[in-house]
Design a protein around this motif. Structure first.
Motif, PDB file in Angstrom:
ATOM      1  N   THR A  41     -26.048  16.906   7.326  1.00 43.02           N
ATOM      2  CA  THR A  41     -25.878  18.258   6.788  1.00 43.02           C
ATOM      3  C   THR A  41     -25.492  19.201   7.915  1.00 43.02           C
ATOM      4  O   THR A  41     -26.142  19.220   8.965  1.00 43.02           O
ATOM      5  CB  THR A  41     -27.188  18.735   6.136  1.00 43.02           C
ATOM      6  OG1 THR A  41     -27.488  17.876   5.033  1.00 43.02           O
ATOM      7  CG2 THR A  41     -27.049  20.163   5.618  1.00 43.02           C
ATOM      8  N   ASN A  42     -24.425  19.961   7.699  1.00 42.43           N
ATOM      9  CA  ASN A  42     -23.947  20.919   8.690  1.00 42.43           C
ATOM     10  C   ASN A  42     -23.772  22.291   8.044  1.00 42.43           C
ATOM     11  O   ASN A  42     -23.090  22.407   7.022  1.00 42.43           O
ATOM     12  CB  ASN A  42     -22.598  20.474   9.266  1.00 42.43           C
ATOM     13  CG  ASN A  42     -22.690  19.154   9.969  1.00 42.43           C
ATOM     14  OD1 ASN A  42     -23.478  18.989  10.886  1.00 42.43           O
ATOM     15  ND2 ASN A  42     -21.895  18.190   9.526  1.00 42.43           N
ATOM     16  N   TRP A  43     -24.389  23.304   8.648  1.00 42.89           N
ATOM     17  CA  TRP A  43     -24.209  24.671   8.174  1.00 42.89           C
ATOM     18  C   TRP A  43     -22.855  25.179   8.651  1.00 42.89           C
ATOM     19  O   TRP A  43     -22.402  24.847   9.746  1.00 42.89           O
ATOM     20  CB  TRP A  43     -25.332  25.569   8.687  1.00 42.89           C
ATOM     21  CG  TRP A  43     -26.629  25.232   8.025  1.00 42.89           C
ATOM     22  CD1 TRP A  43     -27.601  24.412   8.510  1.00 42.89           C
ATOM     23  CD2 TRP A  43     -27.058  25.646   6.735  1.00 42.89           C
ATOM     24  NE1 TRP A  43     -28.618  24.305   7.599  1.00 42.89           N
ATOM     25  CE2 TRP A  43     -28.314  25.059   6.498  1.00 42.89           C
ATOM     26  CE3 TRP A  43     -26.514  26.463   5.750  1.00 42.89           C
ATOM     27  CZ2 TRP A  43     -29.039  25.252   5.339  1.00 42.89           C
ATOM     28  CZ3 TRP A  43     -27.238  26.672   4.578  1.00 42.89           C
ATOM     29  CH2 TRP A  43     -28.473  26.075   4.378  1.00 42.89           C
ATOM     30  N   ILE A  44     -22.210  25.986   7.840  1.00 42.88           N
ATOM     31  CA  ILE A  44     -20.877  26.501   8.137  1.00 42.88           C
ATOM     32  C   ILE A  44     -20.955  28.009   8.333  1.00 42.88           C
ATOM     33  O   ILE A  44     -21.490  28.718   7.480  1.00 42.88           O
ATOM     34  CB  ILE A  44     -19.893  26.206   6.988  1.00 42.88           C
ATOM     35  CG1 ILE A  44     -19.878  24.729   6.668  1.00 42.88           C
ATOM     36  CG2 ILE A  44     -18.506  26.723   7.324  1.00 42.88           C
ATOM     37  CD1 ILE A  44     -19.153  24.417   5.371  1.00 42.88           C
ATOM     38  N   GLU A  45     -20.413  28.470   9.429  1.00 41.16           N
ATOM     39  CA  GLU A  45     -20.296  29.901   9.718  1.00 41.16           C
ATOM     40  C   GLU A  45     -18.819  30.237   9.850  1.00 41.16           C
ATOM     41  O   GLU A  45     -18.007  29.375  10.195  1.00 41.16           O
ATOM     42  CB  GLU A  45     -21.004  30.234  11.038  1.00 41.16           C
ATOM     43  CG  GLU A  45     -22.499  30.009  11.015  1.00 41.16           C
ATOM     44  CD  GLU A  45     -23.238  31.018  10.160  1.00 41.16           C
ATOM     45  OE1 GLU A  45     -22.708  32.135   9.961  1.00 41.16           O
ATOM     46  OE2 GLU A  45     -24.336  30.685   9.684  1.00 41.16           O
TER      47      GLU A  45
END
Length: 152
Positions: A135-139
């Motif tokens: 899981t990777n958060w996107i900014e």
């Protein structure tokens, strides 16, 4: 003048959104649309199985409405339609529909571009990708912010 900004929890149907805009904007000289899709690859090149857009219903809806209203005030357009998905999406699913009608093409193109730059950097969502690397958060990226600054 109409300004529509909707948060969509189910699948997004771009042809239906376009049909609604076309029905509303009779007499306009130009209609410009943009459809954003969930990508199959992350920025790092990893496979993405699911894109998740978490939201706070009131805050997110308010942010969409504010961005759409600002475009209507800034550009010589007659109709604005912004529909943004939330929740879980598979690769290739439509995420966002932006449609703008105006008497002339230039204002419609500029308003659609403006809307996307603001949505990308200011709409209230918490975005993450789920896939082969976890899981990777996107900014938003620095490029996204630079695109947004063009309108200041």
């Amino acid at each position: 003048m109409t300004v529509v900004a909707k948060l969509e929890e189910r699948s997004l149907d771009p042809p239906a959104e376009l049909a609604e805009l076309m029905h509303t904007c009779k007499g306009a000289g130009a209609v410009v649309t943009f459809v954003g899709l969930a990508r199959a690859k992350s920025r790092a090149g990893d496979t993405v199985d699911v894109l998740v857009l978490d939201h706070h219903h009131q805050l997110t809806a308010k942010s969409l409405q504010s961005i759409a209203a600002a475009a209507a005030e800034r550009f010589a357009i007659s109709h604005t339609r912004v529909v943004h998905r939330c929740g879980r999406m598979r690769c290739g699913d439509p995420i966002v529909f932006v449609g703008v009608a105006s008497p002339h093409r230039r204002a419609a193109f500029e308003a659609a571009d403006y809307l996307m730059d603001r949505l990308k950097t200011e709409a209230v969502f918490w975005k993450r990708e789920e896939g082969e690397s976890g899981t990777n958060w996107i900014e938003p990226t620095e490029t996204d912010y630079a695109d947004r600054r063009r309108w200041e």
